[in-house]
Design an enzyme around this catalytic site. Structure first.
Site, PDB file in Angstrom:
ATOM      1  N   ASP A 466       0.857  -1.185   0.000  1.00 37.23           N
ATOM      2  CA  ASP A 466       0.000   0.000   0.000  1.00 37.23           C
ATOM      3  C   ASP A 466       0.901   1.247   0.000  1.00 37.23           C
ATOM      4  OD1 ASP A 466      -1.697   2.092   0.533  1.00 37.23           O
ATOM      5  OD2 ASP A 466      -2.827   1.041   2.096  1.00 37.23           O
ATOM      6  N   HIS A 467       0.905   1.957  -1.111  1.00 31.63           N
ATOM      7  CA  HIS A 467       1.825   3.086  -1.255  1.00 31.63           C
ATOM      8  C   HIS A 467       1.462   4.265  -0.349  1.00 31.63           C
ATOM      9  CE1 HIS A 467       5.125   5.144  -2.934  1.00 31.63           C
ATOM     10  NE2 HIS A 467       5.022   4.738  -4.191  1.00 31.63           N
TER      11      HIS A 467
END
Lengths: 493, 386
Positions: A466-467
């Site tokens: 999850d950036h």
């Protein structure tokens, strides 16, 4: 006391449940409250205890089958006597003839509003129906007022006996009370006004883009029933598979479709429900809230394989413990998490919550579909403990017995795509987690060691993350750490 | 804090020992008896016999509860509301009440009902859908179960105000002075009714005990999202002081309830008693708690089980032996078997019954509806005859 146990409504207003697993067999002697069967409703997995002591005469529904509340599922007493069986299969009662013959009180006899809707507070339709019916005239069969709290007084005065019989054989075209828009004709193809149907059926029709006016209606008041709609959808979808949907068995509809000369089974419509539905929702949620980034690494895992072979040969972790490369990967993830805590986090409510524990999820293809049970506090287990937990988790998943609690609270996940013989993928995050590791197949490949090309056991690792939570640096370090540990498990010591 | 100025005299909350104290506990989860300070004297009544009785009460409650859940799973009940884990809170309070006290329960008070002499099978009627109550509230001084969350707190305060007008407090007559008890849960504290009830109780100095079983979960909502302040302090702003007791400790619950009820009967005004406990089971049989809470949490509370700790205490202090426990278990099984039989054989009520308790007196519209319905029912019998 009755000799047949019918499927109860274990929630408030649940209309159906899936038989997940039988805990008894025909011929078993059971005591009161001994668990007979595990069922799955729209709300939960539930064990049903036996209402009586005695011998199991027959299990009337197969595992995996979804049946309506009120369907007989167990017959007590001596074995033999197969007369109950058809009732189990007929379910909703689209073919009225078979249902009319169904023995024993408690089968839901109203053909119209079954299935689908889970409306809290609507009560136990099957149960109350059967009790009321005892007082009612079976011949009159005005079934609607019996089960419906909304029963309009006018029903009894306008409906002549037999006219609205829910249990009447299909030969009698369903008539409707005088004054209703659909009164003139029998099987109504198109009512003059808006076609009649209950809201859940309307919703279903809308979802499938079906104009209800085109669906032949067989409801007692000329309304389109759920079964009518499903039969229509079956027909539109290519016939042939009638009965596969909700056990409704609309034989007439499918043969009619066959008459249209459509080729068989060009397409198949599978209703999305249960685990499939949950998976679909989770994946959409995850894919469209967490910006995914995926990185890859090819690793020489000969060291891991040597360790696995050694552990297997020596039985160091215990005789009954299964040792696999996945075990070392699980250990490696826990180790790498400790070195890169941010990878084990949740993004929610404008905050990143870092978990200082690892509930390690393992994506598992089970008979019920994709489940992601997790091992609680996997980072605190020694290798033997981890192996045991992993074995138990896989065993439960394989038998379709993964409890809901095992699927909650995961912090990071491994998906072992290698078992399907592929190298890698770009996995979608389990919602609420920041990373997922895809573990590819292990195979011998030419590999450069000390400037020499040698055969080594190699596999690909991929991490999606999850950036919002982590950037390339953390993801790369985490992946590199997992790779280093797989290459040389000794670094984890 | 200012003492409320109002009708009926006031109570200065600062004079009361209850505010802002930690949780009162007299029996630890390990079954060790510890002193209860100012409440110790209220536990003096608890001799061997009384403690054995409370053990029996709790065990029977748990067995009735388990059977209720099983009967629901077998389709014999439409719904069941498990009390598992809350036995000590209910038995402790129930055994501290006097016959003339009047209790307004929510819908989970099966253990409390047993202490009021309500036969367990009567509890099933409402869950089988054959009765709106099942017992005579006046015979047991136990109001029918309230399904609407928190509504019963207003009923209780109203009843208590009536008691006050009747002069049935502070007479010194042990058999006359009456306390009213409003049972509710942590979830209900978010309902407006509860605040209204506290308002009236405070301003009228009503002789009512707010008995709050904090079982930590309002269906799937934890108390942490219901309140920022500890719930036993909720009444303070209304002039209703509060105290928190370990609701899994039957001795402390009894003692603190006893102290509170004595004070209320003596005319000292309302009190809020928070019994800090845990709902071990589902909210109702239609609920699956594994979807919103962790196994670790449940396990943590399992270690605080109310029955097990009393059993340990009774054993180690030699107030009871194995023979006694076996006897209670056998009695529980017998009770459960009778309960099952009564449930399955429970007759459907005469439909006319639903009209009979709407008003206490003859009512024209209800009579008309009753007559119409009788005719409607009869029409089926005629059809059958043909």
């Amino acid at each position: 006391m009755t000799d047949v146990f019918t499927l109860p409504d274990v929630g408030e207003g649940l209309t159906e449940a899936e038989i997940v697993s039988w805990k008894v067999q025909t011929g078993d002697t059971v005591t009161v409250n001994q668990v007979l069967v595990e069922i799955e409703t729209a709300k939960s997995l539930v064990e049903l205890p036996s209402p009586q002591a005695g011998t199991i005469g027959a299990l009337l529904v197969q595992e995996g089958q979804t049946v309506e509340v009120g369907t007989p599922i167990v017959r007590f007493g001596g074995t033999g006597g197969a007369d109950d069986a058809p009732a189990a299969a007929s379910g909703a009662g689209g073919q009225a003839g078979a249902d009319a013959a169904a023995p024993a009180g408690g089968t839901a006899e109203e053909p119209d509003d079954a299935g689908g809707a889970t409306l809290v507070g609507y009560g136990d339709r099957g149960g109350s129906g059967s009790r009321r019916r005892a007082r009612r005239a079976p011949a009159a069969g005005s079934s609607a007022p019996a089960g419906q709290t909304t029963g309009v007084p006018a029903d009894t005065t306008t409906a002549t006996p037999a006219a609205t019989s829910g249990a009447a054989p299909a030969s009698a075209p369903p008539a409707t009370p005088a004054g209703s828009p659909a009164a003139e004709s029998g099987p109504v193809l198109a009512s003059p006004g808006r076609p009649l149907a209950k809201p859940p059926v309307r919703k279903l029709a809308k979802d499938h883009g079906v104009d209800l006016a085109r669906v032949p209606a067989t409801g007692s008041r000329g309304e389109v029933t759920r079964e009518d709609l499903l039969a229509y959808l079956d027909g539109a979808g290519g016939g042939g598979q009638a009965g596969a949907v909700a056990g409704s068995g609309p034989v007439a509809a499918s043969s009619a479709t066959a008459g249209t000369g459509q080729p068989e089974r060009r397409e198949e419509r599978v209703p999305v429900k249960g685990v499939r539905k949950a998976t679909a929702q989770a994946m959409v949620t995850s894919a469209f809230t967490a910006p995914h980034v995926t990185e890859f690494l090819e690793v020489d895992v000969t060291g891991t394989m040597d360790l696995v072979r050694h552990l297997k040969a020596t039985g160091l972790l215990g005789e009954d413990v299964r040792v696999s490369p996945l075990l070392i990967a699980a250990r490696a993830v826990c180790w790498a998490v400790r070195r890169n805590p941010m990878i084990n986090a949740t993004y929610a409510d404008d905050a990143i919550t870092i978990k200082h524990y690892v509930n390690l999820g393992i994506a598992a293809a089970t008979p019920r579909g994709l489940l992601v049970p997790n091992i609680k506090d996997a980072d605190r287990l020694d290798l033997a403990g981890l192996a045991r937990e992993l074995g138990q988790l896989i065993g439960q998943a394989r038998e379709g017995k993964t409890p809901p609690s095992a699927q909650q609270g995961g912090t990071i996940t491994i998906t072992n795509v290698g078992v399907f013989g592929v190298d890698s993928g770009t996995p979608i995050l389990n919602p609420g987690e920041a990373a997922i590791l895809a573990f590819g197949q292990i195979r011998k490949k030419p590999w450069v060691v000390d400037d020499q090309i040698v055969p080594r056991e190699v596999c690909q690792l991929a991490v999606s993350a999850d950036h919002r939570v982590v950037d390339g640096e953390t993801i790369s370090k985490f992946l590199a750490d997992v790779g280093a540990a797989m290459e040389n498990p000794a670094v984890m010591l | 804090m200012a003492s409320p100025t109002h009708v009926g005299g006031g109570v200065n909350v600062d004079d009361l020992p209850h505010v802002d104290q930690p949780m009162i506990q007299m029996l630890t989860p390990e079954g060790k008896r510890v002193p209860g300070g100012e409440y110790e004297r209220f536990a003096e009544d608890l001799d061997d016999e009384m403690l054995r009785l409370m053990y029996r009460d709790m065990t029977l409650s748990r067995r009735v509860d388990a059977e209720g859940t099983a009967l629901q799973r077998q389709g014999q009940l439409g719904l069941w509301v498990p009390l598992l884990g809350q036995e000590a809170a209910q038995i402790g309070l129930g055994r501290a009440t006097r016959p003339q006290d009047f209790i307004f329960p929510s819908y989970r008070e099966h253990g409390l009902a047993l202490t009021r002499g309500v036969p367990p099978e009567t509890l099933l009627g409402i869950f089988r859908g054959v009765s709106h109550s099942g017992w005579d509230p006046q015979a047991h001084n136990l109001h029918p179960y309230a399904i609407v969350i928190g509504a019963q707190t207003l009923h209780a305060v109203g009843y208590a105000m009536g008691v006050q007008l009747d002069g049935d407090i502070a007479t010194g007559d042990q058999d006359r002075d009456t306390a009213t008890i409003a049972c509710f849960g942590d979830g209900a504290t978010s309902q407006g009714e509860v605040s209204e009830a506290l308002t009236f109780a405070g301003t009228y100095n009503a002789p009512v005990l707010f008995f709050l079983q904090n079982n930590q979960w309002a269906i799937s909502e934890p108390t942490t999202v219901q309140t920022k302040a500890p719930l036993h302090t909720r009444g303070v702003g209304f002039g209703v002081p509060g105290v928190r007791v370990d609701g899994n400790d039957v001795i402390a619950t009894y003692a603190v309830a006893r102290a509170g009820l004595d004070s209320i009967r003596a005319g000292n005004g309302p009190l809020l008693l928070e019994a800090y406990t845990y709902r071990m089971g589902a909210h109702t049989t239609a609920d699956d708690p594994t979807k919103y809470r962790s196994d670790a949490e449940t396990e943590n509370w399992r270690a605080k089980d109310p029955i097990r700790r009393l059993r340990r205490y009774l054993l180690e202090s030699e107030m009871a032996d194995q023979e006694f426990f076996d006897g209670v278990d056998a009695e529980a099984d017998e009770l459960a078997a009778g309960l099952r039989k009564a449930c399955v054989e429970m007759p459907d009520p005469d439909p006319q019954e639903m009209f009979s308790h709407v008003y206490s007196h003859e009512h024209a519209l209800v009579s008309e509806e009753s007559a119409w319905h009788a005719q409607y029912e009869a029409s089926f019998a005629e059809a059958e005859a043909r």
